[in-house]
Design an enzyme around this catalytic site. Sequence first.
Site, PDB file in Angstrom:
ATOM      1  N   GLU A 132      -0.389  -8.096   5.332  1.00 45.67           N
ATOM      2  CA  GLU A 132      -0.036  -8.119   6.767  1.00 45.67           C
ATOM      3  C   GLU A 132      -1.276  -8.036   7.666  1.00 45.67           C
ATOM      4  OE1 GLU A 132       0.379  -5.637   4.686  1.00 45.67           O
ATOM      5  OE2 GLU A 132       0.284  -3.662   5.656  1.00 45.67           O
ATOM      6  N   HIS A 157      -3.115  -5.138   1.748  1.00 49.03           N
ATOM      7  CA  HIS A 157      -2.361  -5.341   2.991  1.00 49.03           C
ATOM      8  C   HIS A 157      -2.303  -6.820   3.399  1.00 49.03           C
ATOM      9  CE1 HIS A 157      -2.099  -1.107   4.348  1.00 49.03           C
ATOM     10  NE2 HIS A 157      -3.265  -0.965   3.750  1.00 49.03           N
ATOM     11  N   CYS A 163       0.814  -1.210   0.000  1.00 48.56           N
ATOM     12  CA  CYS A 163       0.000   0.000   0.000  1.00 48.56           C
ATOM     13  C   CYS A 163       0.855   1.271   0.000  1.00 48.56           C
ATOM     14  CB  CYS A 163      -1.005  -0.065   1.146  1.00 48.56           C
ATOM     15  SG  CYS A 163      -2.443   0.965   0.830  1.00 48.56           S
TER      16      CYS A 163
HETATM   17  N1  GLN Z   1      -3.688   6.321   1.123  1.00 49.79           N
HETATM   18  C1  GLN Z   1      -2.399   6.039   1.654  1.00 49.79           C
HETATM   19  C2  GLN Z   1      -1.311   6.854   0.987  1.00 49.79           C
HETATM   20  O1  GLN Z   1      -1.571   7.556   0.075  1.00 49.79           O
HETATM   21  C3  GLN Z   1      -2.072   4.567   1.564  1.00 49.79           C
HETATM   22  C4  GLN Z   1      -3.059   3.781   2.368  1.00 49.79           C
HETATM   23  C5  GLN Z   1      -2.524   2.566   3.014  1.00 49.79           C
HETATM   24  O2  GLN Z   1      -1.313   2.317   3.133  1.00 49.79           O
HETATM   25  N2  GLN Z   1      -3.453   1.798   3.520  1.00 49.79           N
HETATM   26  O3  GLN Z   1      -0.189   6.791   1.399  1.00 49.79           O
END
Ligand code: GLN
Length: 190
Positions: free
Chosen positions: A171, A169, A79
């Site tokens: 994790e 994710h 992410c």
């Molecule tokens: N929206 C977050 C970003 O732009 C990422 C979201 C996440 O890691 N769950 O960094």
Amino acid sequence: MKIGVLALQGTFIEHEKMLEKLGADCVELRKAENLEQDFDGLVLPGGESTVQGKLLRELGMYEILKEKIENGMPVLATCAGMILLAENLENDELKHFGTLPVCVKRNAYGRQLGSFHTEAEVKGIGIVPMTFIRAPYVESAEKNVEVLAVVEGKTVGVRYGNQLAFAFHPELDEDIRIHQKFLDIVKDSV
Ligand code: GLN
């Protein structure tokens, strides 16, 4: 096998728990000094990429980690981690490590679909649970980037050399196979 987990913000503890379950030792990377020790792989957790990117620079960790990635250190990025690796961000002027030749769109699913859960195929692994939280996706990728996962027509998992990046994710779910795959890559590279 020792894995450095970027521990400035976000889901680093969840990554550590999973890696430890698989028998890896984790070291938390919180400041430049922590980068002096040896470690064989790097985890960039989910969270908020703008905050992480800012702290990386302020704490003097950015250049050192970028060089390690460029020199082939295996990376598992989830992410926000995927955003940190991307060479281009579609909707952000700031870029971070820029070691992964893809264009990533941040918060790509809009407000209503900000968070969702699904199951889909990850190439070489099988069907895995996928938790998306204000997730990015890969809008475009260079030819030599391997697409590992596609959900609703959007690329959400890629591999480029030793860099593995997922928009969701792993994790935060129980399935350990993505972390196992990462540790296999680390083992091969040591
Ligand atoms: N929206 C977050 C970003 O732009 C990422 C979201 C996440 O890691 N769950 O960094």
